[in-house]
Write a protein that holds these residues in place. Sequence first.
Motif, PDB file in Angstrom:
ATOM      1  N   PHE A   1      10.297  -3.061   0.059  1.00 14.73           N
ATOM      2  CA  PHE A   1       9.637  -4.359   0.056  1.00 14.73           C
ATOM      3  C   PHE A   1      10.229  -5.251   1.146  1.00 14.73           C
ATOM      4  O   PHE A   1       9.504  -5.958   1.858  1.00 14.73           O
ATOM      5  CB  PHE A   1       9.770  -5.005  -1.318  1.00 14.73           C
ATOM      6  CG  PHE A   1       8.925  -6.240  -1.511  1.00 14.73           C
ATOM      7  CD1 PHE A   1       7.562  -6.221  -1.251  1.00 14.73           C
ATOM      8  CD2 PHE A   1       9.489  -7.422  -1.963  1.00 14.73           C
ATOM      9  CE1 PHE A   1       6.782  -7.353  -1.427  1.00 14.73           C
ATOM     10  CE2 PHE A   1       8.717  -8.552  -2.148  1.00 14.73           C
ATOM     11  CZ  PHE A   1       7.366  -8.519  -1.879  1.00 14.73           C
TER      12      PHE A   1
ATOM     13  N   TYR B   1       5.606   2.076   6.890  1.00 13.13           N
ATOM     14  CA  TYR B   1       5.099   2.181   5.511  1.00 13.13           C
ATOM     15  C   TYR B   1       4.737   3.628   5.188  1.00 13.13           C
ATOM     16  O   TYR B   1       5.040   4.133   4.100  1.00 13.13           O
ATOM     17  CB  TYR B   1       3.879   1.284   5.323  1.00 13.13           C
ATOM     18  CG  TYR B   1       3.215   1.463   3.980  1.00 13.13           C
ATOM     19  CD1 TYR B   1       3.627   0.717   2.874  1.00 13.13           C
ATOM     20  CD2 TYR B   1       2.197   2.399   3.803  1.00 13.13           C
ATOM     21  CE1 TYR B   1       3.035   0.902   1.634  1.00 13.13           C
ATOM     22  CE2 TYR B   1       1.607   2.593   2.569  1.00 13.13           C
ATOM     23  CZ  TYR B   1       2.028   1.844   1.486  1.00 13.13           C
ATOM     24  OH  TYR B   1       1.440   2.046   0.261  1.00 13.13           O
TER      25      TYR B   1
ATOM     26  N   PRO C   1       5.337   3.662  -3.066  1.00 12.12           N
ATOM     27  CA  PRO C   1       4.820   2.292  -2.940  1.00 12.12           C
ATOM     28  C   PRO C   1       3.388   2.148  -3.450  1.00 12.12           C
ATOM     29  O   PRO C   1       2.963   1.051  -3.820  1.00 12.12           O
ATOM     30  CB  PRO C   1       4.900   2.027  -1.429  1.00 12.12           C
ATOM     31  CG  PRO C   1       4.925   3.379  -0.792  1.00 12.12           C
ATOM     32  CD  PRO C   1       5.657   4.252  -1.758  1.00 12.12           C
TER      33      PRO C   1
ATOM     34  N   HIS D   1       3.573  -3.942  -3.273  1.00  9.46           N
ATOM     35  CA  HIS D   1       3.541  -3.133  -2.051  1.00  9.46           C
ATOM     36  C   HIS D   1       2.103  -2.965  -1.559  1.00  9.46           C
ATOM     37  O   HIS D   1       1.845  -2.990  -0.350  1.00  9.46           O
ATOM     38  CB  HIS D   1       4.163  -1.761  -2.306  1.00  9.46           C
ATOM     39  CG  HIS D   1       5.657  -1.766  -2.339  1.00  9.46           C
ATOM     40  ND1 HIS D   1       6.386  -2.389  -3.326  1.00  9.46           N
ATOM     41  CD2 HIS D   1       6.579  -1.232  -1.485  1.00  9.46           C
ATOM     42  CE1 HIS D   1       7.684  -2.226  -3.094  1.00  9.46           C
ATOM     43  NE2 HIS D   1       7.825  -1.531  -1.982  1.00  9.46           N
TER      44      HIS D   1
END
Length: 590
Positions: A163, A369, A378, A384
Amino acid sequence: MKEKQKALLFLVALLAGVSLLRSSACPDEFLEVRFLGGNILLLLSILFLPFPKNFRWHWMDALFLGSYLWTLLSAAWSYLPVLAVYPAQKIFLAWMAFLCFRMVIKKEYLKYIQYILMGMLVITSGIVFVQIANLSGSGGDIFSEDVYKIYGFSAHKNLVSSFLFMICGLLFYLFYKEKNNKWYYLIFLLPVIPVLILRSRSVWLAFLVLGLSSLFLLKPPYKKWGLGLAGILLGGFLALMILPGNYLGKYHPSQVMNEGTGAERRFIWYKTRELIKDRPLLGYGGGNWKLFVSSKSVEGAYRMQSQDVTFTRVHNDFLEAFAEQGVVGFLLYIFIFGLAFWILFLQIRNNDIQKKNEALLLLGVLAGYVVIANFDFPRERIEHQVYMSLILALSVFFYGDKFYFKNLNSKNSLKIVRYILAAILLFGIYFSYNWYEAAKEQKKIILATNNQNWNQMIEAGKRGDGFWTPIDAASNAFSFHAGMGYYYQEKFAKALPLLKRAAELNPHHFQTQNNYANALTMLKRYKEAIPVYQLVLTINPNFQEGFLNICYAYIQLGDLKNAKFWLDKVTMDLPRKKQFAKEIERLSRQ
């Protein structure tokens, strides 16, 4: 309320509010309440945010919609169809966040997004600092397994670390795009210590990817020096990996993937690939992976075999999508990221240096990511998904003009679309509320088990067992908890139908099957118990108590040959082993 005020309220609520929701009434204090909060907030946003007069559908919308519908459709071939609703609704929430961000993103609003993200970086880092101080003050060691007690506001150390990466990546992009004063960049010193202490290596790798993309922002001759230095460092790292001897210690990739959590990931990924081989086209259905991963045997996973730990996620979002939704669902999901990468890649070829560098930075954030999603989960976490949707929305809004395909100019058409989306979100509120209430019952079950309050355990298990929530967040059937409440009170006749239902709901959970077979044994239904024990030992071939349980059933049936066969498999010095050996010897002499 004016349009600007609505937009700012939405941005604060979605980027900060949802990410700070917490409920101590649930075992996971963050997951269910944020799922519920996200549905409520996005419903209000869809109803009250102004749609642009010339609203345009983007191919990204089509991919989100396709992924959502396919996940819902997967209920048709799922073992437990209702489990497909949860992942489908999370995809829908990510799409709605993406849609709403596109409605409010304007050049003049970017500074407000910056301020919100800066506030979230301070809050998130601050919470981690407080937890580090509390842990150190209570005698904990942040360099040991105690680090798992530091979870910020995200339930797990890896999640709070990822995060922080998403906040930092978005801020870096926005600072550069808005040409902020260099003093702004000092805020990135805040998460340095938390990220290092939390030791999420996938996040370190994500920061490395972002760092490499940012090197292209340097002006000549610094760009050449920066790229050259990066090449030297990378070459040195690769050399240390290849050379004989482990110069990198526990951070060597081979060590990382062979230690506790790394070895478990490799085990789960291997079993997931085996599942995919069986059903490559359609998969097992949304949310059903956790019911079938043990069908490939838990042998080799210490915590699954010996500590009754159940894995509820693959720790690889893309592999999980393939296992649950098959090749079609997998392609729909990766094409969401693929389209964003393609949009940014096309922008990198632009002659405008500013836009080219902006696209490079955003590509670095998105690539980071994707790196994290290959090792963690996530996709499961609403906060997320919200921030991922912001990355995609920025990519589409500023650089993806070529990929719009349909205009909605009619007010009636916009109203119909708005009401359909609102209706799905309204259902999402109802559904997520049920999940939230079931999670509260799960917390009561945990407390009742610790206090050996079996009646409370029975009541909570029965209340939690609803149409939408047959399985709890730990992949145990709620009827299992109710059945075990009766079992512990030796009310086996009442326990049996509940444990049978649990065994039907969770056919490859060896402890559920074992306790169902135990209830049959206690009611002297040995012939029915034996096939269930055999299933248990297929799932967990080294289950010592299982060997003894089936041995006992054969002894009661007088089948001493089979009883001895299973007893000989017991390698641990357990009290019942000696007792059963004596009993077999005694009966053999008769």
